[in-house]
Scaffold this motif. Sequence first.
Motif, mmCIF file in Angstrom:
data_model
loop_
_atom_site.group_PDB
_atom_site.id
_atom_site.type_symbol
_atom_site.label_atom_id
_atom_site.label_comp_id
_atom_site.label_asym_id
_atom_site.label_seq_id
_atom_site.Cartn_x
_atom_site.Cartn_y
_atom_site.Cartn_z
ATOM 1 N N VAL A 123 0.880 -1.166 0.242
ATOM 2 C CA VAL A 123 0.047 0.147 -0.006
ATOM 3 C C VAL A 123 0.843 1.438 -0.035
ATOM 4 O O VAL A 123 1.782 0.978 0.731
ATOM 5 C CB VAL A 123 -1.094 -0.004 1.361
ATOM 6 N N GLY A 124 0.547 1.974 -0.758
ATOM 7 C CA GLY A 124 1.291 3.472 -1.082
ATOM 8 C C GLY A 124 0.476 4.635 -1.033
ATOM 9 O O GLY A 124 -0.583 4.550 -1.704
ATOM 10 N N HIS A 125 0.554 5.681 -0.419
ATOM 11 C CA HIS A 125 -0.229 6.845 -0.585
ATOM 12 C C HIS A 125 0.699 8.158 -1.059
ATOM 13 O O HIS A 125 1.394 8.519 -0.295
ATOM 14 C CB HIS A 125 -0.871 7.255 0.802
ATOM 15 N N VAL A 126 0.577 8.555 -2.346
ATOM 16 C CA VAL A 126 1.446 9.869 -2.865
ATOM 17 C C VAL A 126 0.379 10.718 -2.763
ATOM 18 O O VAL A 126 -0.414 10.611 -3.656
ATOM 19 C CB VAL A 126 2.031 9.216 -4.112
ATOM 20 N N THR A 267 2.758 -0.369 3.947
ATOM 21 C CA THR A 267 2.840 -1.638 4.294
ATOM 22 C C THR A 267 4.383 -1.869 4.988
ATOM 23 O O THR A 267 5.255 -1.670 4.391
ATOM 24 C CB THR A 267 2.932 -2.621 2.987
ATOM 25 N N ALA A 268 4.553 -2.516 6.323
ATOM 26 C CA ALA A 268 5.510 -2.984 6.881
ATOM 27 C C ALA A 268 6.338 -3.895 6.017
ATOM 28 O O ALA A 268 5.892 -4.683 5.202
ATOM 29 C CB ALA A 268 5.323 -3.779 8.105
ATOM 30 N N PRO A 269 7.639 -3.786 5.790
ATOM 31 C CA PRO A 269 8.572 -4.533 5.033
ATOM 32 C C PRO A 269 8.244 -6.065 5.176
ATOM 33 O O PRO A 269 8.535 -6.755 3.973
ATOM 34 C CB PRO A 269 9.867 -4.267 5.460
ATOM 35 N N GLY A 270 8.086 -6.602 6.512
ATOM 36 C CA GLY A 270 7.805 -8.044 6.461
ATOM 37 C C GLY A 270 6.444 -8.468 5.960
ATOM 38 O O GLY A 270 6.168 -9.599 5.808
ATOM 39 N N LYS A 271 5.517 -7.476 5.586
ATOM 40 C CA LYS A 271 4.167 -7.928 5.111
ATOM 41 C C LYS A 271 4.012 -7.490 3.775
ATOM 42 O O LYS A 271 3.001 -7.730 3.124
ATOM 43 C CB LYS A 271 3.291 -7.121 5.967
ATOM 44 N N ARG A 272 4.956 -7.224 3.045
ATOM 45 C CA ARG A 272 4.948 -6.719 1.635
ATOM 46 C C ARG A 272 4.757 -8.068 0.716
ATOM 47 O O ARG A 272 5.526 -9.056 1.047
ATOM 48 C CB ARG A 272 5.994 -5.680 1.145
ATOM 49 N N ASP A 273 4.032 -8.058 -0.229
ATOM 50 C CA ASP A 273 3.778 -9.205 -1.078
ATOM 51 C C ASP A 273 4.877 -8.999 -2.074
ATOM 52 O O ASP A 273 5.025 -8.276 -2.750
ATOM 53 C CB ASP A 273 2.510 -8.787 -1.903
ATOM 54 N N PRO A 274 5.661 -10.216 -2.140
ATOM 55 C CA PRO A 274 6.774 -10.388 -2.891
ATOM 56 C C PRO A 274 6.516 -9.982 -4.453
ATOM 57 O O PRO A 274 7.423 -9.439 -5.351
ATOM 58 C CB PRO A 274 7.264 -11.735 -2.579
ATOM 59 N N ARG A 286 13.143 2.881 -5.783
ATOM 60 C CA ARG A 286 13.797 3.678 -4.801
ATOM 61 C C ARG A 286 12.967 3.461 -3.604
ATOM 62 O O ARG A 286 13.846 3.733 -2.571
ATOM 63 C CB ARG A 286 14.223 4.961 -5.381
ATOM 64 N N GLY A 287 11.648 3.685 -3.508
ATOM 65 C CA GLY A 287 10.938 3.860 -2.376
ATOM 66 C C GLY A 287 10.875 2.490 -1.737
ATOM 67 O O GLY A 287 10.323 2.567 -0.637
ATOM 68 N N LEU A 288 11.120 1.531 -2.343
ATOM 69 C CA LEU A 288 11.121 0.205 -1.594
ATOM 70 C C LEU A 288 12.326 -0.297 -1.063
ATOM 71 O O LEU A 288 12.578 -1.571 -0.656
ATOM 72 C CB LEU A 288 10.822 -0.950 -2.725
#
Length: 288
Positions: A123-126, A267-274, A286-288
């Motif tokens: 999830v990202g909010h720009v 989204t927390a790094p450990g919860k991010r969908d690969p 860059r943002g990831l």
Amino acid sequence: MDRMIGVIGGSGLYDIAGLEEPAWVSLETPWGAPSDQILTGRLSGVKMAFLPRHGRGHVHTPSSVPYRANIDALKQLGVTDVVAVSAVGSLKEAYAPGDFLIVDQYIDRTFAREKSFFGPGLVGHVSVAHPVCADLAALCAQAAKSTGLTVHEGGTYVAMEGPQFSTKAESELYRSWGADVIGMTGMPEAKLAREAELHYACIAMITDYDCWHPDHDAVDVAQVIAVAQKNAAKARDLLSALPELIAGPQETCATGCGAALDCAVMTAPGKRDPEMIHRLQTVAGRGL
């Protein structure tokens, strides 16, 4: 890194005199294929890429344009600055058919399009409070003036779904909001460019007065096409003047386009969908 201009526009805008080393490039993206092959080359020493938004022969409707694939493909090529050229209707008497307007704001009335690279699992909010790169827009206005075009700086673009034109009641509603022009392709293109941290500006080519005008109570498609063809020739002159103004290393802009993803990913790094991480590598690595 030197800047590279990506032009998204209609037929004829890639037919620019003096384009060196022209080559049509085919690309694939995690979001599917872009609208068409992309024409790459150099103009006045500056790398450029031209993408027909609707595909050559106009095969995509405003709703079926693969906006995410288009932005991803341009960034794959190394594009840093996106100049969108769009045909629009005017909502104000002062903006006449044949004029150009450099957009600085949008009202998004589209509803049938994917509007973000982000989604479930990442999830990202720009922020798109200022959806256009002010620096790039100013250079587009400067280029337009240098070629003698009638150009208006700053204006609000209403993005409608289409493919039908507005009803008169809708046209009057948008006028009551203070909007300046109306078109069908400005969104989600501008939002996606911001998510991809690209500098984005829109050159709106006015083709008609929409249906609010007492002398233009119905949009005549034949008239729109005739004006659009004349505008395309003017737009080619504008685009030819742009590389000399934009040449050189990429700089930080006042709008902060290159830092749009700072603190945007929730989204927390450990919860991010690969799989989502993989799909977003080009536009948001860059943002990831």
